[in-house]
Design a protein around this motif. Structure first.
Motif, PDB file in Angstrom:
ATOM      1  N   LEU A  64     -20.611  19.867  21.095  1.00  0.00           N
ATOM      2  CA  LEU A  64     -19.207  20.029  21.450  1.00  0.00           C
ATOM      3  C   LEU A  64     -18.453  18.700  21.396  1.00  0.00           C
ATOM      4  N   LEU A  65     -19.078  17.626  21.875  1.00  0.00           N
ATOM      5  CA  LEU A  65     -18.438  16.317  21.795  1.00  0.00           C
ATOM      6  C   LEU A  65     -18.260  15.884  20.345  1.00  0.00           C
ATOM      7  N   ASN A  66     -19.274  16.117  19.508  1.00  0.00           N
ATOM      8  CA  ASN A  66     -19.161  15.780  18.088  1.00  0.00           C
ATOM      9  C   ASN A  66     -17.995  16.524  17.443  1.00  0.00           C
ATOM     10  N   ALA A  67     -17.880  17.826  17.726  1.00  0.00           N
ATOM     11  CA  ALA A  67     -16.787  18.608  17.152  1.00  0.00           C
ATOM     12  C   ALA A  67     -15.438  18.128  17.677  1.00  0.00           C
ATOM     13  N   HIS A  68     -15.376  17.869  18.977  1.00  0.00           N
ATOM     14  CA  HIS A  68     -14.116  17.410  19.575  1.00  0.00           C
ATOM     15  C   HIS A  68     -13.671  16.083  18.977  1.00  0.00           C
ATOM     16  N   SER A  69     -14.546  15.102  18.959  1.00  0.00           N
ATOM     17  CA  SER A  69     -14.148  13.773  18.476  1.00  0.00           C
ATOM     18  C   SER A  69     -13.822  13.803  16.991  1.00  0.00           C
ATOM     19  N   THR A  70     -14.575  14.581  16.215  1.00  0.00           N
ATOM     20  CA  THR A  70     -14.259  14.722  14.791  1.00  0.00           C
ATOM     21  C   THR A  70     -12.926  15.428  14.610  1.00  0.00           C
ATOM     22  N   GLY A  71     -12.678  16.452  15.418  1.00  0.00           N
ATOM     23  CA  GLY A  71     -11.407  17.155  15.346  1.00  0.00           C
ATOM     24  C   GLY A  71     -10.228  16.254  15.677  1.00  0.00           C
ATOM     25  N   VAL A  72     -10.397  15.423  16.683  1.00  0.00           N
ATOM     26  CA  VAL A  72      -9.328  14.475  17.042  1.00  0.00           C
ATOM     27  C   VAL A  72      -9.001  13.581  15.852  1.00  0.00           C
ATOM     28  N   MET A  73     -10.040  13.021  15.233  1.00  0.00           N
ATOM     29  CA  MET A  73      -9.813  12.099  14.122  1.00  0.00           C
ATOM     30  C   MET A  73      -9.250  12.819  12.893  1.00  0.00           C
ATOM     31  N   ALA A  74      -9.672  14.062  12.674  1.00  0.00           N
ATOM     32  CA  ALA A  74      -9.126  14.831  11.553  1.00  0.00           C
ATOM     33  C   ALA A  74      -7.643  15.105  11.767  1.00  0.00           C
ATOM     34  N   LYS A  75      -7.252  15.405  12.999  1.00  0.00           N
ATOM     35  CA  LYS A  75      -5.839  15.657  13.270  1.00  0.00           C
ATOM     36  C   LYS A  75      -5.004  14.390  13.090  1.00  0.00           C
ATOM     37  N   LEU A  76      -5.639  13.239  13.226  1.00  0.00           N
ATOM     38  CA  LEU A  76      -4.932  11.969  13.056  1.00  0.00           C
ATOM     39  C   LEU A  76      -4.976  11.467  11.615  1.00  0.00           C
ATOM     40  N   GLY A  77      -5.536  12.277  10.700  1.00  0.00           N
ATOM     41  CA  GLY A  77      -5.558  11.907   9.292  1.00  0.00           C
ATOM     42  C   GLY A  77      -6.697  11.003   8.894  1.00  0.00           C
ATOM     43  N   ARG A  78      -7.711  10.855   9.746  1.00  0.00           N
ATOM     44  CA  ARG A  78      -8.833   9.964   9.429  1.00  0.00           C
ATOM     45  C   ARG A  78      -9.974  10.699   8.728  1.00  0.00           C
ATOM     46  N   VAL A  79      -9.715  11.926   8.342  1.00  0.00           N
ATOM     47  CA  VAL A  79     -10.631  12.709   7.514  1.00  0.00           C
ATOM     48  C   VAL A  79      -9.795  13.298   6.383  1.00  0.00           C
ATOM     49  N   VAL A  80     -10.311  13.271   5.177  1.00  0.00           N
ATOM     50  CA  VAL A  80      -9.632  13.881   4.028  1.00  0.00           C
ATOM     51  C   VAL A  80     -10.538  14.987   3.502  1.00  0.00           C
ATOM     52  N   GLY A  81     -10.052  16.233   3.581  1.00  0.00           N
ATOM     53  CA  GLY A  81     -10.949  17.357   3.325  1.00  0.00           C
ATOM     54  C   GLY A  81     -12.006  17.338   4.421  1.00  0.00           C
ATOM     55  N   ASN A  82     -13.251  17.091   4.031  1.00  0.00           N
ATOM     56  CA  ASN A  82     -14.298  16.830   5.034  1.00  0.00           C
ATOM     57  C   ASN A  82     -15.046  15.549   4.693  1.00  0.00           C
ATOM     58  N   THR A  83     -14.306  14.566   4.149  1.00  0.00           N
ATOM     59  CA  THR A  83     -14.921  13.283   3.809  1.00  0.00           C
ATOM     60  C   THR A  83     -14.428  12.192   4.742  1.00  0.00           C
ATOM     61  N   MET A  84     -15.312  11.245   5.047  1.00  0.00           N
ATOM     62  CA  MET A  84     -14.976  10.166   5.965  1.00  0.00           C
ATOM     63  C   MET A  84     -14.391   8.991   5.171  1.00  0.00           C
ATOM     64  N   THR A  85     -13.151   9.158   4.736  1.00  0.00           N
ATOM     65  CA  THR A  85     -12.524   8.145   3.892  1.00  0.00           C
ATOM     66  C   THR A  85     -12.157   6.877   4.657  1.00  0.00           C
ATOM     67  N   SER A  86     -12.292   6.899   5.974  1.00  0.00           N
ATOM     68  CA  SER A  86     -12.049   5.691   6.763  1.00  0.00           C
ATOM     69  C   SER A  86     -13.321   4.877   6.987  1.00  0.00           C
TER      70      SER A  86
END
Length: 680
Positions: A550-572
């Motif tokens: 749940l923490l992994n999903a939450h933190s990834t979701g936060v960063m995706a909403k902030l544009g730090r994920v493109v598609g599902n790639t870690m472009t940052s």
């Protein structure tokens, strides 16, 4: 809307690029990487592929947070399927049962267990010791059973060691260059006093990490031909690892028992902190708990074992039971969404977050510290920082930094002693780039690092960095955690200051009424997210794993909403070691060539020769330098800056213009920039 599959992105023989069409001459380091570092060009690994379920995560979570979180959590179904496959396979199951028996034998005979990993698997190793094993013995010490156990097996609670490459300082942030050095695995084995009869579990998500392979080979050299002594745990199929010489050395070594646990691509491409680490942590936790139960049967009755949380479930039963945990976590997405939105909005407004945890401290700390390298965030701030760079801080009720580290590790902090590591680093690392990086890392790895990071909820930290108006935060509870006055005091202080908090709990039982009463009395509303995990186990592994997912999903979701994920790639991603340089190169290559293949590009610009691997790598190393020099480029991720710079250069037929690319990226962000070329 989504972006660009990774298949078919290499240049076909009939369409080769013009020489130096980008106006970039490859640096010496780039030339060396392309020519001599093929062993770190890992884009063929299963864990480096894009997962179809989360392929368009950035678009889905922007439109509907709960839907995006559901897509992330659905990937954990792969773990449930893989573990059922192990449980149903007599050969693979027998390997895990043999590991359990060998652990029981080693502990019965007075020997130790050593779990070792790098990065995410290093935090996994420390979680096994400090998040599962030691807390179990602290709980057991309060029962009448402890006297019987200690009389038969004195010091049993001290006989499991979890170690991360680089020592405990690397829990904060990985130390540059260390994971690429096999020798450090041997040195840390020696540093921890591991003997030939101790058991060693070398854990690597990819199956190719040099430091972990060095540990496995060094342990095998110690033990000779006894394959029961050294275990190699990994998450890629053998056939995709065989092209890599260092992986073949382990796979073909009869002195090492292999535990392959492949589940497939990760929810975020290459982010093995998610499914790969969840799988290995759960399997090793199940095996360790099974072995401990068998050992304690020598001295405890069935009722006494049950009172400590042990059940009669077999290894196979526990593996099959993971599906219940996955379903429980997945069902939480709608509740989780509000927290994810709140934290993302807080960061977007320039605010920060504070997490408070006691029994949940290790999984919370791990999730928070793993955000930095995955999403290009500042690591946790040291106490002497002149300005705050980290978006988040993790606290636990403690009087000072030393007591907080003890609460996290349940043992003394262990750094690397330069007297042991410096001479072999200076003389035993032939590659000059690796040697320079390792020496830099060693300067930040000693025992003195403990005092630089204060995780305490204490008057000193409240004076320095108390939650403020507009900040977000969470009180995170794990298991049957007693209600603490310190938790209530923190909730009261933070809400009174105007922080937006949540209470997040994973336990076998509903939250106690006194906790809910105190939350209801706070000056600001605090949403409660309480997840009940039905089965109780001795090490609280089920609750820990559910919290981790749940923490992994939450933190990834936060960063995706902030544009730090493109598609599902870690472009940052930050290319701070050879593996990540290879990953960053592949991300540039795949995103650029994916665009070049689209009808939208061809209609506007005609057929364009695909980017070659050498071109992508040359651009990456130039971006690393230009990020420090080009106007407006400071702080931009190298991958994202490179993708925009290359595509703009190919549009115009002119050399790469880093300043213009930086302006375009800052104005639009990579998701918006690539949107016209979306193909799914």
């Amino acid at each position: 809307m989504s972006f660009l599959v990774m298949a078919g992105v290499l240049a076909p023989a009939a369409a080769q690029p013009a020489p130096n069409r980008l106006g970039i001459s490859p640096s010496a380091q780039s030339q060396d990487f392309v020519a001599n570092k093929q062993q770190f060009q890992l884009h063929s690994l299963l864990t480096e592929q894009r997962h179809p379920r989360s392929f368009d995560l950035s678009a889905r979570i922007a439109a509907d947070t709960a839907d995006g979180l559901s897509s992330l959590l659905s990937v954990d179904e792969d773990i449930a399927n893989a573990l059922r496959g192990v449980a149903d396979d007599p050969v693979r199951l027998a390997t895990l049962e043999a590991a359990s028996r060998d652990i029981t034998r080693a502990l019965r005979d007075g020997h130790r267990l050593y779990f070792y990993g790098t990065g995410s698997t290093g935090r996994l190793a420390e979680t096994i010791e400090s998040g599962l094993w030691r807390p179990f013995w602290q709980r057991t010490a309060k029962t009448v059973a402890m006297a019987k156990i200690e009389a038969r097996y004195p010091g049993l609670g001290e006989r499991v060691r979890g170690e991360i490459t680089g020592g405990d300082r690397a829990l904060i942030a990985s130390l540059e260059g260390f994971e690429d050095i096999p020798e450090i695995g041997r040195l840390q084995l020696q540093d921890n006093g591991i003997q030939p009869d101790d058991l060693v579990f070398a854990v690597t998500e990819g199956g190719e990490t040099s430091a972990v392979i060095g540990t496995a080979l060094a342990a095998a050299d110690q033990a000779g031909a006894d394959a029961r002594r050294t275990w190699f745990v990994y998450n890629n199929p053998d056939d995709v690892l065989r092209p890599f010489e260092r992986s073949r050395r382990v796979l073909d070594d009869a002195r090492i028992t292999k535990i392959p646990l492949p589940t497939g691509p990760q929810a975020i491409t290459g982010s093995t902190r998610m499914q790969a680490t969840t799988t290995s942590l759960y399997v090793l936790g199940v095996v360790l708990e099974d072995a401990t139960r068998a050992l304690l049967r020598d001295v405890l009755t069935t009722d006494e074992l049950a009172s400590l949380g042990f059940s009669e479930a077999s290894v196979a039963d526990r593996l099959r039971g993971f599906g219940v945990l996955q379903q429980t976590a997945a069902a939480t997405a709608p509740k989780l969404a509000a927290w994810t939105e709140r934290e993302a909005a807080s960061y977007a407004r320039g605010h920060r977050s504070t997490y408070l945890a006691t029994r949940a401290l290790m999984p919370v700390f791990v999730d928070v510290t793993e955000r930095a390298p995955t999403f290009r965030l500042g690591p946790l701030d040291p106490v002497d920082a002149t300005e705050r760079r980290s978006w988040i801080q993790v606290w636990t009720p403690a009087t000072d930094a030393s007591q907080a580290w003890q609460a996290l590790l349940h043992r003394p902090f262990h750094g690397l002693d330069k007297a042991l590591y410096l001479p072999p680093f200076e003389t035993g690392i032939p590659d000059p780039y690796l040697r320079e990086a390792a020496l830099r890392g060693l300067s930040n790895a000693g025992d003195e690092q403990q005092a630089l990071y204060d995780l305490s909820y204490s008057p000193a930290n409240m004076q320095r960095n108390a939650p403020a108006a507009g900040d977000s935060g969470a009180l995170i509870l794990l298991g049957d955690e007693a209600h603490q006055v310190a938790n209530t005091q923190w909730l009261e202080a933070a809400t009174a200051a105007g922080a937006e908090l949540v209470l997040f709990s994973v336990s076998a039982r509903p939250l106690a009424s006194d906790v809910l009463r105190d939350v209801a009395a706070l000056p600001r509303p605090v949403p409660v997210i309480a997840i009940t995990v039905p089965q109780r186990d001795a090490f609280e592994l089920d609750q820990t794993i559910t919290l981790k997912m749940l923490l992994n999903a939450h933190s990834t979701g936060v960063m995706a909403k902030l544009g730090r994920v493109v598609g599902n790639t870690m472009t940052s991603v930050q290319p701070g070691n050879l593996k990540l340089v290879g990953r960053a190169t592949w991300l540039i290559l795949s995103h650029v060539n994916g665009v070049l293949e689209t009808p939208a590009w061809r209609d506007a610009h005609g057929a364009t020769a695909p980017l070659s691997y050498a071109e992508a790598n040359a651009v990456l190393f130039d971006a690393i330098e230009q990020r420090r020099m080009a106007a407006g480029a400071a702080g931009l991720p190298e991958v994202e800056l490179s993708v925009v710079a290359v595509l703009e250069a190919l549009k115009t037929g002119t050399p790469v213009d880093w300043a213009a690319a930086a302006t375009r990226l800052r104005t639009e962000g990579l998701n918006r920039y690539l949107a016209p070329y979306a193909t799914r």
